[in-house]
Write a protein that holds these residues in place. Structure first.
Motif, PDB file in Angstrom:
ATOM      1  N   UNK A 100       0.817  -1.221   0.000  1.00  0.00           N
ATOM      2  CA  UNK A 100       0.000   0.000   0.000  1.00  0.00           C
ATOM      3  C   UNK A 100       0.846   1.265   0.000  1.00  0.00           C
ATOM      4  N   UNK A 101       2.125   1.135   0.371  1.00  0.00           N
ATOM      5  CA  UNK A 101       3.011   2.309   0.314  1.00  0.00           C
ATOM      6  C   UNK A 101       3.222   2.750  -1.135  1.00  0.00           C
ATOM      7  N   UNK A 102       2.899   1.848  -2.093  1.00  0.00           N
ATOM      8  CA  UNK A 102       2.985   2.212  -3.522  1.00  0.00           C
ATOM      9  C   UNK A 102       1.603   2.213  -4.174  1.00  0.00           C
ATOM     10  N   UNK A 103       0.632   2.669  -3.435  1.00  0.00           N
ATOM     11  CA  UNK A 103      -0.754   2.528  -3.867  1.00  0.00           C
ATOM     12  C   UNK A 103      -1.035   3.192  -5.220  1.00  0.00           C
ATOM     13  N   UNK A 132       4.581   3.471   7.283  1.00  0.00           N
ATOM     14  CA  UNK A 132       3.332   4.142   7.699  1.00  0.00           C
ATOM     15  C   UNK A 132       3.274   5.554   7.115  1.00  0.00           C
ATOM     16  N   UNK A 133       4.417   6.259   7.141  1.00  0.00           N
ATOM     17  CA  UNK A 133       4.427   7.628   6.575  1.00  0.00           C
ATOM     18  C   UNK A 133       4.142   7.590   5.078  1.00  0.00           C
ATOM     19  N   UNK A 134       4.758   6.614   4.396  1.00  0.00           N
ATOM     20  CA  UNK A 134       4.549   6.499   2.939  1.00  0.00           C
ATOM     21  C   UNK A 134       3.080   6.186   2.636  1.00  0.00           C
ATOM     22  N   UNK A 135       2.461   5.357   3.455  1.00  0.00           N
ATOM     23  CA  UNK A 135       1.046   5.011   3.242  1.00  0.00           C
ATOM     24  C   UNK A 135       0.172   6.249   3.477  1.00  0.00           C
ATOM     25  N   UNK A 160      -3.300   8.519  16.560  1.00  0.00           N
ATOM     26  CA  UNK A 160      -2.602   9.742  16.988  1.00  0.00           C
ATOM     27  C   UNK A 160      -2.662  10.798  15.892  1.00  0.00           C
ATOM     28  N   UNK A 161      -2.821  12.056  16.309  1.00  0.00           N
ATOM     29  CA  UNK A 161      -3.107  13.127  15.340  1.00  0.00           C
ATOM     30  C   UNK A 161      -1.992  13.289  14.301  1.00  0.00           C
ATOM     31  N   UNK A 162      -0.714  13.042  14.697  1.00  0.00           N
ATOM     32  CA  UNK A 162       0.400  13.257  13.765  1.00  0.00           C
ATOM     33  C   UNK A 162       0.408  12.270  12.601  1.00  0.00           C
ATOM     34  N   UNK A 163      -0.322  11.164  12.743  1.00  0.00           N
ATOM     35  CA  UNK A 163      -0.237  10.104  11.719  1.00  0.00           C
ATOM     36  C   UNK A 163      -0.922  10.504  10.413  1.00  0.00           C
ATOM     37  N   UNK A 164      -1.992  11.257  10.503  1.00  0.00           N
ATOM     38  CA  UNK A 164      -2.758  11.643   9.307  1.00  0.00           C
ATOM     39  C   UNK A 164      -2.980  13.160   9.338  1.00  0.00           C
ATOM     40  N   UNK A 165      -1.917  13.947   9.101  1.00  0.00           N
ATOM     41  CA  UNK A 165      -2.002  15.397   9.340  1.00  0.00           C
ATOM     42  C   UNK A 165      -3.017  16.122   8.458  1.00  0.00           C
TER      43      UNK A 165
END
Ligand SMILES: C[S@@+](CC[C@H](N)C(=O)[O-])C[C@H]1O[C@@H](n2cnc3c(N)ncnc32)[C@H](O)[C@@H]1O
Length: 190
Positions: A100-103, A132-135, A160-165
């Motif tokens: 999914x990192x290359x979605x 996770x960041x790439x996804x 956590x809020x930082x995961x999906x800014x």
């Protein structure tokens, strides 16, 4: 003949032994979790519904039961063994093997139809942080403003809020009957 629930559990258990961090769960999603995830997908939107981490197909089956048309649904799964299982279980669906990192790349054949929503069972907390960041970046790139991401987490406090800014949380519900209990969250692309 083995019942499908037992077969899914056996397959899931074998995959945990092979790759515990990528599975990120002890069991397939319970029916209540799968149907809650599916119910959050609006049926009146244009574009594809992309399911990430299809696993043994519990959420996939719930999405079809909810009324997502098979031609709109694309399932992405990293494990080749689970991809084979999903293709046998849902011959009417497009199941793509990949990360999914290359979605965006994985969906390159389907991109003209746009992505209306993403339903993710990916274990974002147990995957390596760079993955996770790439996804998260793929979510931002593929969803237009107003597009919905449905995700669950075993962290009952919520993602956590930082995961999906670039997303804001629209709704959240704990499914206590899942093993372990999980929080289903709906995020909207800003
Ligand atoms: C919690 S399990 C899925 C549970 C699924 N709903 C079920 O009931 O079987 C997470 C799934 O995500 C897949 N996965 C993990 N990392 C992935 C990645 N980077 N790209 C695509 N799939 C991934 C795993 O192989 C696993 O099938």
């Amino acid at each position: 003949m083995q019942n499908p629930g037992a077969a899914s559990l056996a397959l899931f258990t074998r995959e945990i032994w092979a790759n515990p961090r990528a599975m990120g769960a002890a069991c397939p999603s319970a029916p209540a979790l799968a149907s809650c995830m599916a119910s959050r997908v609006p049926l009146d939107r244009d574009g594809l519904v992309v399911e990430l981490g299809g696993g043994t197909g519990a959420v996939t089956a719930a999405l079809l039961k909810h009324g997502v048309p098979p031609w709109k649904l694309v399932v992405i799964e990293r494990s080749p063994t689970l991809v084979n299982h999903l293709r046998r279980r849902f011959p009417q669906l497009r199941v793509v093997q990949g990360d999914a990192a290359q979605l965006a790349q994985l969906l390159s054949h389907d991109r003209s139809r746009g992505v209306g929503g993403i339903v993710s069972s990916l274990p974002l907390r147990s995957l390596p942080p760079a993955v996770t960041r790439a996804i998260g970046h793929q979510f931002e790139t593929l969803l237009d403003a107003g597009g919905l991401l449905v995700q669950y987490t075993y962290d009952l406090r919520g993602t956590q809020s930082g995961l999906l800014p670039h997303f804001r949380r629209r709704s959240s519900k704990i499914i206590w009957s899942n093993l372990p209990p999980a929080r289903v969250e709906v995020f909207e692309r800003e």
